[in-house]
Design an enzyme around this catalytic site. Structure first.
Site, PDB file in Angstrom:
ATOM      1  N   PHE A 120      -6.251  -2.023   6.044  1.00  0.00           N
ATOM      2  CA  PHE A 120      -6.390  -0.648   6.500  1.00  0.00           C
ATOM      3  C   PHE A 120      -7.446  -0.597   7.597  1.00  0.00           C
ATOM      4  O   PHE A 120      -8.520  -1.198   7.470  1.00  0.00           O
ATOM      5  CB  PHE A 120      -6.787   0.267   5.342  1.00  0.00           C
ATOM      6  N   ASP A 191      -9.851  -4.934  -1.424  1.00  0.00           N
ATOM      7  CA  ASP A 191      -9.665  -3.487  -1.382  1.00  0.00           C
ATOM      8  C   ASP A 191      -8.454  -3.169  -2.260  1.00  0.00           C
ATOM      9  O   ASP A 191      -7.345  -3.654  -2.009  1.00  0.00           O
ATOM     10  CB  ASP A 191      -9.421  -3.037   0.066  1.00  0.00           C
ATOM     11  N   TYR A 216      -8.229   8.981  -5.201  1.00  0.00           N
ATOM     12  CA  TYR A 216      -7.441  10.160  -4.842  1.00  0.00           C
ATOM     13  C   TYR A 216      -5.961   9.858  -4.660  1.00  0.00           C
ATOM     14  O   TYR A 216      -5.157  10.769  -4.510  1.00  0.00           O
ATOM     15  CB  TYR A 216      -7.982  10.817  -3.559  1.00  0.00           C
ATOM     16  N   LYS A 217      -5.577   8.579  -4.715  1.00  0.00           N
ATOM     17  CA  LYS A 217      -4.167   8.226  -4.580  1.00  0.00           C
ATOM     18  C   LYS A 217      -3.507   8.225  -5.957  1.00  0.00           C
ATOM     19  O   LYS A 217      -3.273   9.268  -6.551  1.00  0.00           O
ATOM     20  CB  LYS A 217      -4.038   6.873  -3.884  1.00  0.00           C
ATOM     21  N   ARG A 363       7.048   6.131   4.538  1.00  0.00           N
ATOM     22  CA  ARG A 363       6.602   5.613   3.248  1.00  0.00           C
ATOM     23  C   ARG A 363       7.008   6.551   2.112  1.00  0.00           C
ATOM     24  O   ARG A 363       6.909   7.770   2.230  1.00  0.00           O
ATOM     25  CB  ARG A 363       5.081   5.469   3.223  1.00  0.00           C
TER      26      ARG A 363
END
Length: 404
Positions: A120, A191, A216-217, A363
């Site tokens: 990322f 990560d 938060y995912k 996605r």
């Protein structure tokens, strides 16, 4: 009861616990998890009863001060980490910065940070900033994801990668890469942003050195929910905190003018913890405390296979970029399409919410706690309609929003 029936029961028991608007098929939990219905009540009680009544006393009486460690232990179960090895707070960017800085300090004679082009971007930005700040001649070396293993060597200081590629959903083999890295004297930083809550992780078993992730995912902690940091217990008492905040001090309320790090993972605390955000995360973890990650993983793979097979059959203009192999796949399905942004906006307008990543990736997150076969079949129906009728050609779907 069969294994499949057990997995289906997870969905049946957990879907009612989330707020999914009528008419919406939500396939973007890999970017922002939906709201648990208990979150508002939990936050309300913290605001009214703890903050409102206890005031500053709540740091002690309501346990605010120890929240980062308690939440860390609950997340530890989901990532195969040892008790007392995880702390929660701050953002993922800060946590990977802390981990990378400590890892480089452990390997001072080496100057290469190895990462991949699927990492990322913020992880890479933080690495670039840290390297510039250190000014000790470090270099960030990027290779293609599939070239990571062959690029490991004794000149590498730190292997610094995201386990699951945020665009394609390609999954690195953490156990193999960690073992190979350690054999060459390399420290590992993982990560877990697209792993935690998506698939089983076993940090202790594979011997990972450092790991960080967000909540938060897949964990449904809410927008801006705090991140977490893991340090293997063998490193925790001598890992150097680059950001030496007062909450990471050995005696923060002695108010010494000099910094002395706390014992273990506590040294990686920085500032005052976000109590209200942590209350929201607590509500979500009440659900996750009851979840078997192996059941979630098995169901995720089944649903993803269904989505892949039907979309490829009905919409040949879409190109699958997610690996077909279960071992190499996270919990999302990504398709490439030249007009992917407009196509995703058309899908969202018709009730199927996924997201877009430049330059051409659409996605779809597979999140079995609230996504089952019925939701996937509805998504397939809408995808087919949008593409066979070329609804994405409408000009309103080309309007680019600030967040894609």
């Amino acid at each position: 009861m069969s294994t499949t029936e057990n997995r289906l029961r997870v969905y049946e028991q957990t879907k009612p616990l989330f707020n999914i608007p009528d008419g919406v098929t939500y396939l973007d939990g890999n970017s922002l998890g939906p709201l648990p219905l208990s979150t508002a009540d939990r936050m309300g009680r913290v605001i009214q009863q703890q903050w409102g009544v206890e005031l500053i006393r709540a740091w002690n009486t309501a346990g605010w001060y120890v929240q980062p460690r308690k939440l860390g232990d609950r997340i530890a179960r989901l990532i195969g980490a040892e008790t007392g090895s995880v702390t929660v707070g701050d953002t993922l960017s800060l946590k990977v910065y802390q981990a990378l800085s400590a890892a480089l300090e452990m390997n001072r004679d080496r100057k290469i940070v190895l990462s991949d082009t699927g990492n990322f971007p913020t992880d890479l930005y933080m690495a670039e900033g840290l390297i510039a700040t250190l000014g000790r001649g470090h270099q960030l070396r990027l290779v293609r994801p599939e070239e990571i293993e062959e690029s490991l060597s004794e000149e590498i200081a730190v292997l610094y990668i995201t386990e699951v590629d945020y665009r394609t959903g390609r999954r690195h083999n953490m156990a193999e890469l960690t073992a190979r890295a350690h054999a060459l004297g390399i420290v590992t930083v993982w990560d877990l942003a697209h792993s935690t809550g998506a698939l089983p992780v076993d940090l202790a078993r594979v011997g990972a050195d450092f790991a960080a992730g967000c909540t938060y995912k897949y964990l449904n902690g809410g927008p801006g929910a705090p991140a977490f940091l893991y340090i293997a217990p063998r490193h925790a008492d001598h890992a150097r905190p680059a950001l030496s905040g007062w909450m990471g001090h050995a005696k923060p309320f002695a108010f010494d003018l000099g910094y002395a790090p706390a014992v273990g993972i506590e040294r990686m605390r920085i500032g005052t913890p976000p109590v209200l955000a942590m209350a929201a995360l607590e509500a979500s973890l009440d659900i996750w405390d009851r979840i078997d990650m192996h059941e979630v993983r098995a169901r995720s793979l089944e649903l993803a296979d269904l989505l892949i097979g039907e979309v490829e059959r009905l919409c040949p203009q879409l190109r699958l970029v997610t690996p077909r192999s279960h071992e190499e796949r996270g919990s999302q399905v990504s398709f490439a399409f030249e007009r992917g942004y407009a196509a995703m906006q058309a899908l969202i307008a018709h009730g199927v919410i996924g997201d877009f990543r430049a330059p051409d990736i659409m996605r779809f997150g597979i999140t079995p706690l609230y996504i089952g076969k019925a939701e996937v079949m509805r998504a397939i129906e809408v995808i087919e309609r949008v593409f066979t009728r070329e609804l994405w050609r409408r000009p309103e779907y080309d309007v680019v929003h600030a967040v894609t």
